[in-house]
Design a protein around this motif. Structure first.
Motif, PDB file in Angstrom:
ATOM      1  N   PRO A 179       0.794  -1.186   0.014  1.00  0.00           N
ATOM      2  CA  PRO A 179      -0.094   0.022  -0.099  1.00  0.00           C
ATOM      3  C   PRO A 179       0.706   1.280   0.053  1.00  0.00           C
ATOM      4  CG  PRO A 179      -0.658  -1.345   1.847  1.00  0.00           C
ATOM      5  CD  PRO A 179       0.619  -1.872   1.402  1.00  0.00           C
ATOM      6  N   VAL A 180       0.517   2.061  -0.970  1.00  0.00           N
ATOM      7  CA  VAL A 180       1.282   3.536  -1.144  1.00  0.00           C
ATOM      8  C   VAL A 180       0.282   4.578  -1.413  1.00  0.00           C
ATOM      9  CG1 VAL A 180       3.455   2.614  -1.654  1.00  0.00           C
ATOM     10  CG2 VAL A 180       1.656   3.093  -3.422  1.00  0.00           C
TER      11      VAL A 180
ATOM     12  N   HIS B 146      -2.728   1.689  -4.402  1.00  0.00           N
ATOM     13  CA  HIS B 146      -2.972   3.062  -3.702  1.00  0.00           C
ATOM     14  C   HIS B 146      -3.971   2.558  -2.635  1.00  0.00           C
ATOM     15  CE1 HIS B 146      -4.297   6.807  -3.224  1.00  0.00           C
ATOM     16  NE2 HIS B 146      -3.452   7.285  -4.209  1.00  0.00           N
ATOM     17  N   VAL B 147      -3.634   3.164  -1.454  1.00  0.00           N
ATOM     18  CA  VAL B 147      -4.377   3.129  -0.353  1.00  0.00           C
ATOM     19  C   VAL B 147      -5.893   3.285  -0.444  1.00  0.00           C
ATOM     20  CG1 VAL B 147      -3.760   5.369   0.697  1.00  0.00           C
ATOM     21  CG2 VAL B 147      -4.189   3.620   2.209  1.00  0.00           C
ATOM     22  N   VAL B 148      -6.110   4.365  -1.203  1.00  0.00           N
ATOM     23  CA  VAL B 148      -7.648   4.486  -1.490  1.00  0.00           C
ATOM     24  C   VAL B 148      -7.994   3.404  -2.139  1.00  0.00           C
ATOM     25  CG1 VAL B 148      -9.555   6.024  -2.679  1.00  0.00           C
ATOM     26  CG2 VAL B 148      -7.522   6.836  -1.320  1.00  0.00           C
TER      27      VAL B 148
ATOM     28  N   GLU C 201      -7.935   0.861  -9.439  1.00  0.00           N
ATOM     29  CA  GLU C 201      -8.106   1.722 -10.315  1.00  0.00           C
ATOM     30  C   GLU C 201      -7.060   2.669 -10.714  1.00  0.00           C
ATOM     31  OE1 GLU C 201     -12.005   3.636  -9.470  1.00  0.00           O
ATOM     32  OE2 GLU C 201     -13.191   1.812 -10.520  1.00  0.00           O
ATOM     33  N   LEU C 202      -6.220   3.177  -9.428  1.00  0.00           N
ATOM     34  CA  LEU C 202      -5.237   4.142  -9.517  1.00  0.00           C
ATOM     35  C   LEU C 202      -3.805   3.569  -9.839  1.00  0.00           C
ATOM     36  CD1 LEU C 202      -6.625   6.143  -6.308  1.00  0.00           C
ATOM     37  CD2 LEU C 202      -7.259   6.516  -8.707  1.00  0.00           C
ATOM     38  N   ASP C 203      -3.571   4.401 -10.762  1.00  0.00           N
ATOM     39  CA  ASP C 203      -1.963   3.898 -11.448  1.00  0.00           C
ATOM     40  C   ASP C 203      -0.866   4.467 -10.500  1.00  0.00           C
ATOM     41  OD1 ASP C 203      -1.219   6.438 -12.316  1.00  0.00           O
ATOM     42  OD2 ASP C 203      -1.846   6.043 -14.144  1.00  0.00           O
ATOM     43  N   VAL C 204       0.366   3.926 -10.873  1.00  0.00           N
ATOM     44  CA  VAL C 204       1.520   4.360 -10.235  1.00  0.00           C
ATOM     45  C   VAL C 204       1.764   5.750 -10.028  1.00  0.00           C
ATOM     46  CG1 VAL C 204       3.144   3.839 -11.995  1.00  0.00           C
ATOM     47  CG2 VAL C 204       3.863   3.487  -9.598  1.00  0.00           C
TER      48      VAL C 204
END
Length: 340
Positions: free
Chosen positions: A180-181, A235-237, A318-321
């Motif tokens: 998680p980031v 992604h943490v969200v 859904e959220l990319d790096v």
């Protein structure tokens, strides 16, 4: 509204999950002892959501207090259990501290609910070690843990599975996170490591803002595309939303058995050097890094097969790096002007 207990609710993943539970229409009650978080997070959650979450400061290792707390809240229909010590290096130095905290807290909760509740457990991909096959699926063998921290996750999963076998009113979902980031898009909550960060991304952001020196890349001679270690960053969200999906599945009684396990990741491996590159490109900040020797205990590469989570939880990252890196940087900049 259904009321969910979130233990460790002011921590990194816990605070984001509280926000997403609120967004999904749940009423939330938080407990934390602030051993690895800040009371200020409660105000941050209030600013994001417009609601002041119900909160009780509580050491979950205190059996009498846990029993009294749960008895006073019969309206709780589910638990998301984050509260645990989590630093791998510290666990090696202080194993008894980790076994006491991580097991007593879990056992006290199960006793308080009389093994009859919907229970989402915060587990980890560390249970896989270095997998024989990638991407790793939930059916992959659990290998000997590399640290007391990892061992607490393995044993806790075994305990929960065994208790479920004789407690049909207990419904458990173990979520095995990868890495998680990132931070909330408001930049009001994010990862808040105490002392020198043990994880890559908060060290990167602290290095970029001047709190740390050069970043050390531990090994560039692995059998990976660029030689650096590969992980599945999420992604943490996205991770928080998966916990909402897990609670909904339990609440609606859609689980196939009363003990289920799911991988939570993107299903894609990203190397340390690729993370550094993504941070530089998404933020415009140049990083100072050096190549060091491999770090003992690190696995070469791991990323998850998330087919089961997408199919059964109806959830997908859904959220990319680039969003991961830019949001983490925005949080670090917020902390510089608003220290905790």
């Amino acid at each position: 509204m259904s009321k969910i207990l979130v233990t460790g609710g002011t921590g990194f993943i816990g605070s984001h999950t509280v926000v997403e539970l609120h967004n999904a229409g749940y009423e939330v009650i938080l407990v934390d002892d602030f051993s690895n978080s800040s009371p200020k997070i409660l105000n941050q959650i209030n600013t994001i959501t417009g609601m002041t979450p119900e909160f009780e400061e509580l050491d979950l290792c205190d059996e009498a207090k846990v029993l009294a707390f749960v008895a006073a809240h019969p309206e709780i229909i589910g638990v998301i259990h984050f509260a645990a010590f989590k630093a791998v290096g510290e666990s090696v130095q202080h194993p008894l501290k980790y076994y006491r905290n991580n097991f007593y807290s879990l056992l006290n909760l199960l006793k308080a609910f009389n093994s009859a509740t919907n229970f989402v457990f915060s587990s980890s991909c560390t249970v896989y070690g270095q997998p024989d096959v990638l991407p790793v699926t939930e059916s992959a063998p659990v290998k000997k843990a590399e640290s007391p921290y990892g061992n607490t996750k393995q044993i806790a999963e075994e305990m929960l599975q065994e208790i479920c076998a004789v407690s049909p009113e207990l419904n458990v979902t173990s979520l095995r996170y990868f890495n998680p980031v990132g931070a909330h898009p408001s930049a009001l909550i994010g990862e808040l490591p105490i002392g020198v960060p043990q994880n890559l991304v908060p060290f990167i952001t602290q290095s970029a803002i001047g709190k740390r020196g050069a970043i050390t890349v531990y090994g560039n001679d692995y059998n990976t595309p660029d030689g650096s270690a590969v992980r599945d960053y999420i992604h943490v969200v996205d991770l928080a939303k998966a916990h909402v999906a897990a609670i909904k599945r339990l609440e609606s009684k859609k689980a196939e058995t009363n003990y289920e396990v799911f991988n939570l990741g993107t299903g894609t491996g990203t190397s340390v050097l690729q993370i550094i590159d993504a941070f530089e490109k998404s933020t415009g900040q140049k990083l100072d890094f050096t190549i060091g020797a491999r770090r003992e205990g690190d696995v070469e590469q791991v990323w998850g097969d998330v087919t089961k989570s997408e199919r059964d939880l109806g959830w997908k990252a859904e959220l990319d790096v680039n969003v991961m890196m830019s949001s983490a940087w925005n949080w670090e900049k917020y902390l510089k002007d608003n220290p905790f």
